[in-house]
Design a protein around this motif. Structure first.
Motif, PDB file in Angstrom:
ATOM      1  N   ASN A  74       0.829  -1.217   0.000  1.00  0.00           N
ATOM      2  CA  ASN A  74       0.000   0.000   0.000  1.00  0.00           C
ATOM      3  C   ASN A  74       0.856   1.257   0.000  1.00  0.00           C
ATOM      4  OD1 ASN A  74      -2.315  -1.534  -0.034  1.00  0.00           O
ATOM      5  ND2 ASN A  74      -2.613  -1.460   2.188  1.00  0.00           N
ATOM      6  N   HIS A  75       1.953   1.225   0.756  1.00  0.00           N
ATOM      7  CA  HIS A  75       2.882   2.362   0.767  1.00  0.00           C
ATOM      8  C   HIS A  75       3.486   2.589  -0.625  1.00  0.00           C
ATOM      9  CE1 HIS A  75       6.266   4.945   1.662  1.00  0.00           C
ATOM     10  NE2 HIS A  75       7.123   3.998   1.336  1.00  0.00           N
ATOM     11  N   SER A  76       3.777   1.499  -1.329  1.00  0.00           N
ATOM     12  CA  SER A  76       4.328   1.614  -2.683  1.00  0.00           C
ATOM     13  C   SER A  76       3.299   2.236  -3.632  1.00  0.00           C
ATOM     14  CB  SER A  76       4.739   0.226  -3.199  1.00  0.00           C
ATOM     15  OG  SER A  76       5.690  -0.354  -2.325  1.00  0.00           O
TER      16      SER A  76
ATOM     17  N   LEU B  11       8.242   1.416  -7.315  1.00  0.00           N
ATOM     18  CA  LEU B  11       9.324   0.432  -7.161  1.00  0.00           C
ATOM     19  C   LEU B  11      10.341   0.764  -6.074  1.00  0.00           C
ATOM     20  CD1 LEU B  11      10.016  -0.100 -10.984  1.00  0.00           C
ATOM     21  CD2 LEU B  11       9.105  -1.833  -9.409  1.00  0.00           C
ATOM     22  N   HIS B  12      10.189   1.908  -5.404  1.00  0.00           N
ATOM     23  CA  HIS B  12      11.306   2.409  -4.581  1.00  0.00           C
ATOM     24  C   HIS B  12      11.651   1.552  -3.361  1.00  0.00           C
ATOM     25  CE1 HIS B  12       8.291   4.010  -1.797  1.00  0.00           C
ATOM     26  NE2 HIS B  12       9.274   4.183  -0.940  1.00  0.00           N
ATOM     27  N   ASP B  13      10.695   0.779  -2.862  1.00  0.00           N
ATOM     28  CA  ASP B  13      10.930   0.040  -1.616  1.00  0.00           C
ATOM     29  C   ASP B  13      10.962  -1.473  -1.795  1.00  0.00           C
ATOM     30  OD1 ASP B  13      11.490   1.805   0.410  1.00  0.00           O
ATOM     31  OD2 ASP B  13       9.434   1.960   1.163  1.00  0.00           O
ATOM     32  N   LEU B  14      11.302  -1.931  -2.988  1.00  0.00           N
ATOM     33  CA  LEU B  14      11.308  -3.380  -3.265  1.00  0.00           C
ATOM     34  C   LEU B  14      12.069  -4.195  -2.225  1.00  0.00           C
ATOM     35  CD1 LEU B  14      12.032  -4.016  -7.066  1.00  0.00           C
ATOM     36  CD2 LEU B  14       9.873  -4.336  -5.814  1.00  0.00           C
TER      37      LEU B  14
ATOM     38  N   LEU C 155      18.985   6.820  -4.155  1.00  0.00           N
ATOM     39  CA  LEU C 155      19.276   7.962  -3.283  1.00  0.00           C
ATOM     40  C   LEU C 155      18.106   8.381  -2.389  1.00  0.00           C
ATOM     41  CD1 LEU C 155      21.355  10.107  -5.805  1.00  0.00           C
ATOM     42  CD2 LEU C 155      22.226   8.711  -3.921  1.00  0.00           C
ATOM     43  N   HIS C 156      16.996   7.628  -2.424  1.00  0.00           N
ATOM     44  CA  HIS C 156      15.910   8.033  -1.508  1.00  0.00           C
ATOM     45  C   HIS C 156      16.306   7.703  -0.068  1.00  0.00           C
ATOM     46  CE1 HIS C 156      14.035   3.923  -1.106  1.00  0.00           C
ATOM     47  NE2 HIS C 156      13.444   4.449  -0.049  1.00  0.00           N
ATOM     48  N   ASN C 157      17.290   6.790   0.088  1.00  0.00           N
ATOM     49  CA  ASN C 157      17.883   6.537   1.410  1.00  0.00           C
ATOM     50  C   ASN C 157      19.395   6.744   1.259  1.00  0.00           C
ATOM     51  OD1 ASN C 157      18.546   5.581   3.994  1.00  0.00           O
ATOM     52  ND2 ASN C 157      18.774   3.492   3.205  1.00  0.00           N
TER      53      ASN C 157
ATOM     54  N   GLY D 179       8.139  12.657  -1.602  1.00  0.00           N
ATOM     55  CA  GLY D 179       6.835  12.046  -1.886  1.00  0.00           C
ATOM     56  C   GLY D 179       6.612  10.743  -1.141  1.00  0.00           C
ATOM     57  N   GLU D 180       7.626   9.895  -1.105  1.00  0.00           N
ATOM     58  CA  GLU D 180       7.423   8.616  -0.405  1.00  0.00           C
ATOM     59  C   GLU D 180       7.352   8.856   1.096  1.00  0.00           C
ATOM     60  OE1 GLU D 180       9.172   6.096   1.405  1.00  0.00           O
ATOM     61  OE2 GLU D 180      11.074   7.089   1.734  1.00  0.00           O
ATOM     62  N   THR D 181       8.019   9.895   1.575  1.00  0.00           N
ATOM     63  CA  THR D 181       8.024  10.166   3.013  1.00  0.00           C
ATOM     64  C   THR D 181       6.704  10.756   3.485  1.00  0.00           C
ATOM     65  OG1 THR D 181      10.416  10.500   2.906  1.00  0.00           O
ATOM     66  CG2 THR D 181       9.299  11.305   4.880  1.00  0.00           C
TER      67      THR D 181
END
Ligand code: FE2
Length: 188
Positions: A25-27, A54-57, A91-93, A113-115
């Motif tokens: 859901n977060h994705s 795809l950022h948190d695969l 680079l999001h982390n 955005g993801e945060t």
């Protein structure tokens, strides 16, 4: 224009790597926010949406922030996904990459955005009905200032929206609306 992966295949990849429904859901929420940001800023919605989706695969296989994103980069590189998408995801982390920093609009937007999805989700879950539909923009901006609320949603990273030219209040509204549009899909 293609980015090395279609949206359906990207969602299948998310479901393959993430068993926790909250992370799926977060994705999806991140995808919706990134698409809305791209629309507002005149960038490619499909491309930015894929970065969000795809950022948190590797959130389950590499949950430690010291290594989170390293495996995602490997998976997406092997799939031949667009290099700018992979770099923004990497680079999001920043923790695994000392000395690295975010510089491009997509990089700042993905991180912000993801945060903010965490803040918006938390704002819905404290309501009696636990529904996103009844959350107002004002409550997001108010919660943003309450540092103890949804601590995991790093306020400095959310504020990177300003670096791409979206004032914080607008960003709260844009993110809330984007997530409200898919509320049923993300269990809110
Ligand atoms: Fe995330």
């Amino acid at each position: 224009m293609g980015y090395g992966i279609e949206r359906d295949a990207a969602l299948a990849l998310v479901r393959e790597h993430l068993q926790n429904e909250n992370l799926v859901n977060h994705s999806l929420a991140s995808e919706a926010v990134l698409r809305a940001m791209a629309r507002k800023l005149g960038h490619d919605e499909d491309k930015w949406g894929l970065a969000g989706l795809l950022h948190d695969l590797d959130a389950e296989s590499e949950p430690d922030l010291a290594t989170h994103t390293t495996k995602t980069v490997a998976i997406l590189t092997e799939k031949g996904v667009d290099a700018e998408i992979i770099e923004a995801i990497r680079l999001h982390n920043l923790e695994p990459y000392p000395g690295a920093s975010r510089t491009t609009p997509l990089q700042h937007s993905l991180a912000a955005g993801e945060t903010i999805t965490g803040l918006v989700t938390a704002a819905a879950l404290v309501r009696p009905d636990r529904q996103l539909g009844s959350v107002k923009v004002k409550s997001i901006t108010k919660r943003y200032k309450e540092r103890a609320f949804a601590r995991g949603a790093n306020r400095e990273i959310i504020a990177e929206c300003e670096l791409v030219g979206i004032p914080l209040t607008d960003f709260c509204g844009l993110s809330l609306e984007a997530m409200q549009e898919i509320a049923g899909e993300i269990g809110l």
